[in-house]
Write a protein that holds these residues in place. Sequence first.
Motif, PDB file in Angstrom:
ATOM      1  N   ASN A  58     147.305  93.392 -43.498  1.00  0.00           N
ATOM      2  CA  ASN A  58     147.409  94.844 -43.338  1.00  0.00           C
ATOM      3  C   ASN A  58     147.456  95.264 -41.873  1.00  0.00           C
ATOM      4  O   ASN A  58     146.423  95.244 -41.190  1.00  0.00           O
ATOM      5  N   PRO A  59     148.616  95.671 -41.371  1.00  0.00           N
ATOM      6  CA  PRO A  59     148.716  95.950 -39.929  1.00  0.00           C
ATOM      7  C   PRO A  59     147.780  97.053 -39.459  1.00  0.00           C
ATOM      8  O   PRO A  59     147.326  97.008 -38.312  1.00  0.00           O
ATOM      9  N   THR A  60     147.464  98.030 -40.307  1.00  0.00           N
ATOM     10  CA  THR A  60     146.679  99.177 -39.822  1.00  0.00           C
ATOM     11  C   THR A  60     145.211  98.830 -39.556  1.00  0.00           C
ATOM     12  O   THR A  60     144.480  99.639 -38.998  1.00  0.00           O
ATOM     13  N   GLN A  61     144.768  97.642 -39.971  1.00  0.00           N
ATOM     14  CA  GLN A  61     143.368  97.305 -39.691  1.00  0.00           C
ATOM     15  C   GLN A  61     143.226  96.392 -38.477  1.00  0.00           C
ATOM     16  O   GLN A  61     142.127  95.972 -38.141  1.00  0.00           O
ATOM     17  N   PHE A  62     144.346  96.101 -37.817  1.00  0.00           N
ATOM     18  CA  PHE A  62     144.315  95.271 -36.605  1.00  0.00           C
ATOM     19  C   PHE A  62     144.446  96.161 -35.376  1.00  0.00           C
ATOM     20  O   PHE A  62     145.268  97.084 -35.357  1.00  0.00           O
ATOM     21  N   GLY A  63     143.655  95.871 -34.353  1.00  0.00           N
ATOM     22  CA  GLY A  63     143.778  96.580 -33.085  1.00  0.00           C
ATOM     23  C   GLY A  63     144.961  96.020 -32.298  1.00  0.00           C
ATOM     24  O   GLY A  63     145.506  94.955 -32.628  1.00  0.00           O
ATOM     25  N   ALA A  64     145.321  96.731 -31.219  1.00  0.00           N
ATOM     26  CA  ALA A  64     146.510  96.367 -30.427  1.00  0.00           C
ATOM     27  C   ALA A  64     146.410  94.948 -29.869  1.00  0.00           C
ATOM     28  O   ALA A  64     147.399  94.234 -29.787  1.00  0.00           O
ATOM     29  N   ASN A  65     145.185  94.531 -29.469  1.00  0.00           N
ATOM     30  CA  ASN A  65     145.067  93.198 -28.851  1.00  0.00           C
ATOM     31  C   ASN A  65     144.516  92.162 -29.815  1.00  0.00           C
ATOM     32  O   ASN A  65     143.981  91.134 -29.396  1.00  0.00           O
TER      33      ASN A  65
END
Length: 283
Positions: A58-65
């Motif tokens: 799920n991309p929305t639960q990952f931070g930018a780094n």
Amino acid sequence: MRIVATVAALRQALTDARLAGKRIGLVPTMGYLHDGHLELVRASRAQCDVTVLSIFVNPTQFGANEDLSTYPRDLERDEQMCRDAGVSILFAPNVQEIYPACFDTYVVPGELARPLCGAHRPGHFRGVATVVCKLFNMVQPDVAFFGQKDFQQGAVVRRMTLDLNLPIEVVMVPTVREPDGLAMSSRNRYLGEDERRRALAISRGLSAALDAFRGGERDAGRLVALAREHVESIGQIQYLDLVDCDTLNPVVGLVHRPAALCVAAYVGSTRLIDNVILTPPDP
Ligand code: AMP
């Protein structure tokens, strides 16, 4: 086992089961399955007629780094593991299926998402709550199974189902560990040999505190210090906190009510989390 990639196909695959009044269990995962995930499948199979396992990084639960682009994936291997484990439906959508171009609505959890991982991963639980809410609406399960390893996630999801009146029972399944104590995690595959050995300090620290608690130690500060002595050897503790199981507020003084001793630590560049629950016996 049916394998579906779209919400329409998923709903279609579930129609007969729903009409027949079957009990539907959901196991949400990000894939790269291990025995911890399979324990959730076993729990679902014990309680439900149909088990849906979802695989979605799920991309929305990952931070930018964070490790979204390098998160381990092996759908073929996961499929075989699901077949062997008796999963009824494997739901493996792509990102566009879950987040179409104009997607613009999120579920934002409150206080429970603030401490622990929430303090270090801004937006993480917003992403988790949003995708879990969407999966709940797609599958409409009777029961959903989550692992205790992600204790705060379970607390946030349980709160969300209550707050949004979702008619779904949330079950938390105890953490499955490797024989030497390390909590199973898809991210363990990032660990080199030496890191894998050093990572053991996490479970050792937690189990030292648990042993002391079982031996009668009730002082929160001393329990945390005991765990810290071990975990410190790794070098980079992100947090090591004893919190109330219901509120996730820090326990100050003595442990009177169920509390979770939660840790996040870096072993090299790999961030691992783990916890143990300290439950005082009834007076
Ligand atoms: P993940 O694929 O890491 O997002 O995890 C999917 C589900 O499996 C979550 O509910 C996790 O808490 C659960 N899980 C992950 N590792 C374990 C483990 N070692 N024992 C039990 N449940 C786990």
